[in-house]
Design a protein around this motif. Structure first.
Motif, PDB file in Angstrom:
ATOM      1  N   THR A  31      44.481  45.296  17.900  1.00 19.61           N
ATOM      2  CA  THR A  31      44.435  45.448  19.302  1.00 19.61           C
ATOM      3  C   THR A  31      43.907  46.589  19.962  1.00 19.61           C
ATOM      4  OG1 THR A  31      46.698  44.310  19.412  1.00 19.61           O
ATOM      5  CG2 THR A  31      46.010  45.308  21.582  1.00 19.61           C
ATOM      6  N   ALA A  35      40.725  46.791  22.205  1.00 18.89           N
ATOM      7  CA  ALA A  35      40.808  47.613  23.240  1.00 18.89           C
ATOM      8  C   ALA A  35      39.731  48.704  23.566  1.00 18.89           C
ATOM      9  CB  ALA A  35      41.805  48.489  23.689  1.00 18.89           C
ATOM     10  N   MET A  38      36.281  46.932  24.160  1.00 17.33           N
ATOM     11  CA  MET A  38      36.211  46.567  25.626  1.00 17.33           C
ATOM     12  C   MET A  38      35.827  47.654  26.486  1.00 17.33           C
ATOM     13  SD  MET A  38      39.443  44.111  25.872  1.00 17.33           S
ATOM     14  CE  MET A  38      39.419  43.374  27.698  1.00 17.33           C
ATOM     15  N   ASN A  39      36.612  48.767  26.337  1.00 15.93           N
ATOM     16  CA  ASN A  39      36.014  50.108  27.004  1.00 15.93           C
ATOM     17  C   ASN A  39      34.733  50.435  26.876  1.00 15.93           C
ATOM     18  OD1 ASN A  39      38.368  50.721  28.375  1.00 15.93           O
ATOM     19  ND2 ASN A  39      39.352  51.838  26.805  1.00 15.93           N
ATOM     20  N   GLY A  42      32.518  48.219  28.725  1.00 20.94           N
ATOM     21  CA  GLY A  42      32.439  48.399  30.088  1.00 20.94           C
ATOM     22  C   GLY A  42      31.783  49.425  30.564  1.00 20.94           C
ATOM     23  N   ALA A  46      28.422  49.395  32.731  1.00 24.33           N
ATOM     24  CA  ALA A  46      28.246  50.268  33.976  1.00 24.33           C
ATOM     25  C   ALA A  46      27.112  51.024  34.044  1.00 24.33           C
ATOM     26  CB  ALA A  46      29.466  50.954  34.279  1.00 24.33           C
ATOM     27  N   LEU A  49      23.902  49.181  34.719  1.00 24.46           N
ATOM     28  CA  LEU A  49      23.795  48.800  36.243  1.00 24.46           C
ATOM     29  C   LEU A  49      23.459  50.252  37.030  1.00 24.46           C
ATOM     30  CD1 LEU A  49      27.065  46.781  36.447  1.00 24.46           C
ATOM     31  CD2 LEU A  49      24.514  45.923  37.040  1.00 24.46           C
ATOM     32  N   ARG A  50      24.026  51.558  36.515  1.00 20.87           N
ATOM     33  CA  ARG A  50      23.655  52.511  37.428  1.00 20.87           C
ATOM     34  C   ARG A  50      22.434  53.273  37.163  1.00 20.87           C
ATOM     35  NH1 ARG A  50      29.475  54.034  36.589  1.00 20.87           N
ATOM     36  NH2 ARG A  50      30.631  53.696  38.873  1.00 20.87           N
TER      37      ARG A  50
ATOM     38  N   LEU B  23      45.602  45.663  25.892  1.00 20.53           N
ATOM     39  CA  LEU B  23      44.613  45.028  26.086  1.00 20.53           C
ATOM     40  C   LEU B  23      44.282  44.668  27.732  1.00 20.53           C
ATOM     41  CD1 LEU B  23      44.476  41.973  23.582  1.00 20.53           C
ATOM     42  CD2 LEU B  23      43.139  43.842  23.593  1.00 20.53           C
ATOM     43  N   ALA B  26      43.012  47.993  28.913  1.00 18.85           N
ATOM     44  CA  ALA B  26      41.524  48.144  28.424  1.00 18.85           C
ATOM     45  C   ALA B  26      40.517  47.303  29.356  1.00 18.85           C
ATOM     46  CB  ALA B  26      41.296  47.718  27.074  1.00 18.85           C
ATOM     47  N   TRP B  27      41.098  46.211  29.603  1.00 17.67           N
ATOM     48  CA  TRP B  27      40.152  45.263  30.424  1.00 17.67           C
ATOM     49  C   TRP B  27      40.234  45.818  31.910  1.00 17.67           C
ATOM     50  CZ3 TRP B  27      41.957  42.439  34.872  1.00 17.67           C
ATOM     51  CH2 TRP B  27      40.817  41.540  35.629  1.00 17.67           C
ATOM     52  N   ASN B  29      40.325  48.766  33.133  1.00 14.92           N
ATOM     53  CA  ASN B  29      39.639  49.993  33.104  1.00 14.92           C
ATOM     54  C   ASN B  29      38.155  49.575  33.215  1.00 14.92           C
ATOM     55  OD1 ASN B  29      41.180  51.880  33.274  1.00 14.92           O
ATOM     56  ND2 ASN B  29      41.426  52.295  30.999  1.00 14.92           N
ATOM     57  N   SER B  30      37.781  48.488  32.028  1.00 13.44           N
ATOM     58  CA  SER B  30      36.477  48.038  32.002  1.00 13.44           C
ATOM     59  C   SER B  30      35.754  47.428  33.295  1.00 13.44           C
ATOM     60  CB  SER B  30      36.371  47.329  30.962  1.00 13.44           C
ATOM     61  OG  SER B  30      36.490  47.879  29.830  1.00 13.44           O
ATOM     62  N   ASN B  33      35.597  49.958  36.292  1.00 15.00           N
ATOM     63  CA  ASN B  33      34.137  50.622  35.862  1.00 15.00           C
ATOM     64  C   ASN B  33      32.987  49.841  36.366  1.00 15.00           C
ATOM     65  OD1 ASN B  33      32.940  52.676  34.964  1.00 15.00           O
ATOM     66  ND2 ASN B  33      33.394  52.637  32.621  1.00 15.00           N
ATOM     67  N   VAL B  34      32.983  48.610  35.712  1.00 20.68           N
ATOM     68  CA  VAL B  34      31.787  47.562  36.088  1.00 20.68           C
ATOM     69  C   VAL B  34      31.709  47.380  37.499  1.00 20.68           C
ATOM     70  CG1 VAL B  34      30.810  45.543  35.454  1.00 20.68           C
ATOM     71  CG2 VAL B  34      31.807  46.861  33.490  1.00 20.68           C
ATOM     72  N   ALA B  36      32.772  49.093  39.952  1.00 21.53           N
ATOM     73  CA  ALA B  36      32.207  50.262  40.864  1.00 21.53           C
ATOM     74  C   ALA B  36      30.783  50.291  40.532  1.00 21.53           C
ATOM     75  CB  ALA B  36      32.999  51.454  40.288  1.00 21.53           C
ATOM     76  N   ALA B  37      30.294  50.176  39.430  1.00 18.68           N
ATOM     77  CA  ALA B  37      28.705  50.244  38.895  1.00 18.68           C
ATOM     78  C   ALA B  37      28.004  49.264  39.822  1.00 18.68           C
ATOM     79  CB  ALA B  37      28.490  50.356  37.632  1.00 18.68           C
ATOM     80  N   ARG B  38      28.598  48.092  39.832  1.00 22.26           N
ATOM     81  CA  ARG B  38      27.969  46.810  40.646  1.00 22.26           C
ATOM     82  C   ARG B  38      27.802  47.050  42.005  1.00 22.26           C
ATOM     83  NH1 ARG B  38      30.319  40.962  39.222  1.00 22.26           N
ATOM     84  NH2 ARG B  38      29.380  41.554  37.091  1.00 22.26           N
ATOM     85  N   ASP B  40      27.496  50.037  43.110  1.00 17.18           N
ATOM     86  CA  ASP B  40      26.287  50.843  43.410  1.00 17.18           C
ATOM     87  C   ASP B  40      25.088  50.194  43.348  1.00 17.18           C
ATOM     88  OD1 ASP B  40      28.036  53.173  43.491  1.00 17.18           O
ATOM     89  OD2 ASP B  40      27.949  53.638  41.351  1.00 17.18           O
ATOM     90  N   TRP B  41      24.911  49.297  42.453  1.00 18.18           N
ATOM     91  CA  TRP B  41      23.593  48.487  42.337  1.00 18.18           C
ATOM     92  C   TRP B  41      23.437  47.547  43.327  1.00 18.18           C
ATOM     93  CZ3 TRP B  41      22.541  43.209  41.945  1.00 18.18           C
ATOM     94  CH2 TRP B  41      21.536  42.924  41.359  1.00 18.18           C
ATOM     95  N   GLU B  43      24.363  48.464  46.502  1.00 22.62           N
ATOM     96  CA  GLU B  43      24.037  49.710  47.371  1.00 22.62           C
ATOM     97  C   GLU B  43      22.523  50.035  47.193  1.00 22.62           C
ATOM     98  OE1 GLU B  43      25.246  53.948  47.900  1.00 22.62           O
ATOM     99  OE2 GLU B  43      26.910  52.541  47.911  1.00 22.62           O
ATOM    100  N   LEU B  44      21.939  50.046  46.150  1.00 27.19           N
ATOM    101  CA  LEU B  44      20.570  50.462  46.038  1.00 27.19           C
ATOM    102  C   LEU B  44      19.737  49.401  46.473  1.00 27.19           C
ATOM    103  CD1 LEU B  44      18.598  52.512  44.763  1.00 27.19           C
ATOM    104  CD2 LEU B  44      18.867  51.485  42.655  1.00 27.19           C
ATOM    105  N   ARG B  45      19.989  48.183  46.025  1.00 25.78           N
ATOM    106  CA  ARG B  45      19.196  46.946  46.547  1.00 25.78           C
ATOM    107  C   ARG B  45      19.216  46.761  48.221  1.00 25.78           C
ATOM    108  NH1 ARG B  45      19.312  47.736  42.078  1.00 25.78           N
ATOM    109  NH2 ARG B  45      17.892  47.068  40.467  1.00 25.78           N
TER     110      ARG B  45
END
Lengths: 156, 174
Positions: A31, A35, A38-39, A42, A46, A49-50, B23, B26-27, B29-30, B33-34, B36-38, B40-41, B43-45
């Motif tokens: 697990t 995890a 996954m981190n 992600g 991210a 994308l930035r 799990l 972790a999911w 957090n990811s 994170n993604v 927030a980045a999306r 930003d993406w 916003e730029l476009r």
């Protein structure tokens, strides 16, 4: 003499707890591995994308000194870009420029390794032979796979 | 026997709960994170879609210094789109990178110390000491979001004539 009822119960209990503990430990290990994966995934997604950049040269007027061509790269994303020959690949007309022929500097000509958001850096491409007059294409690819291209003109 | 089974079942059940919690954490957090980045993406476009900059009706002003054989030209850059942050702009003049703060370090610079260019506002950029020899010159202004405005002009000995004005934005990065 065989063990009595309570002793065998105790042995059974210890064995059961050891087996259950092993299963739980294995599960925790797997697990935790998933995890972390996954981190990492992600964070990578991210970061991708930035990350964004653009080649800002005037396509009809590329600075040339002998066989050396200067390309200006502007970081328009929100992440610093690794700006070294190990992290950035440059292709001109489909041919990879060897890392030894690339110099990465800031706009004052000082070597840099990172291009921060909104900053402009120079990629100085040294070629053994001069580019022929006409249209050429440069492709710049970053460490994370993001790439930009520009068609430019060389005048004799 | 019954107690052993119960204890081991409890241990495995608790370990499953802990694994699920790890799990989920972790999911979560990811995903955050993604997401927030999306944003930003997007916003730029969006900022690129709403960027529109060009010369205003005044276009350009120029001063020709005949005895010295040079001229200065000032362009009136108007923002027809959303607000832009001028310190993030970069300039390419006749192929070479130039700083835009003022004309002390090179011949291209803003007339004043601009920060935000609000919709409808005009910023003046000046280029000094241009040889008066009829050569075409080009200034490319690149904004913080990657969009650009390119101006070309030349002189005919007495007047400065605008040859072209073009603008654009980078295509999606692959």
């Amino acid at each position: 003499m065989a063990a009595g009822g309570p002793a065998s119960e105790l042995i059974m209990f210890i064995v059961a707890v050891i087996i259950a503990g092993s299963v739980a430990g294995g599960l925790a290990y797997v697990t935790s591995d998933i995890a972390h994966g996954m981190n990492d995934r992600g964070t990578m997604l991210a970061e991708r994308l930035r990350t964004d950049f653009v080649i800002i040269n005037d396509p009809s007027n590329i600075p040339v000194t002998g066989n050396t061509y200067t390309f200006y790269v502007k970081n328009i994303g929100k992440e610093p870009i690794p700006f070294t020959a190990d992290a950035v690949q440059v292709f001109i007309d489909g041919e990879l420029v060897p890392p030894a022929n690339l110099t990465f500097t800031d706009i004052s000509g000082n070597p840099i390794t990172t291009l921060y958001p909104y900053d402009v850096g120079q990629i100085i491409v040294a070629r053994e032979t001069a580019l022929s007059s006409g249209t050429h294409k440069i492709v710049i690819t970053l460490e994370n796979g993001k790439r930009r291209s520009m068609v430019f003109e060389i005048y004799s | 026997m019954g107690f052993s089974v119960s204890a081991s079942t409890a241990i495995i059940f608790i370990s499953f709960l802990m694994a699920a919690a790890t799990l989920y954490d972790a999911w979560d957090n990811s995903y955050s994170n993604v997401q927030a980045a999306r944003e930003d993406w997007y916003e730029l476009r969006l900022s690129r879609l709403s960027t529109s900059v060009g010369l205003n009706e005044g276009g350009l002003a120029y001063v020709v210094n005949q005895p010295s054989g040079v001229y200065n030209v000032t362009f009136y850059i108007q923002n027809f789109g959303n607000t832009l942050y001028i310190p993030h702009w970069s300039g390419i003049y006749d192929g070479d990178y130039v700083t835009l703060y003022d004309t002390t370090d090179d011949t291209v610079g803003w007339v004043s110390d601009y920060t935000y260019l609000l919709p409808g506002e005009v910023a003046e950029i000046t280029i000094t000491d241009i040889p008066l020899n009829g050569t075409q010159h080009t200034l490319k202004l690149v904004f913080g979001n990657g969009c650009w405005l390119m101006l070309s002009w030349h002189d005919n000995g007495t007047d400065v004539l605008l040859d072209s004005e073009s603008s654009g934005c980078p295509m999606g990065v692959s």
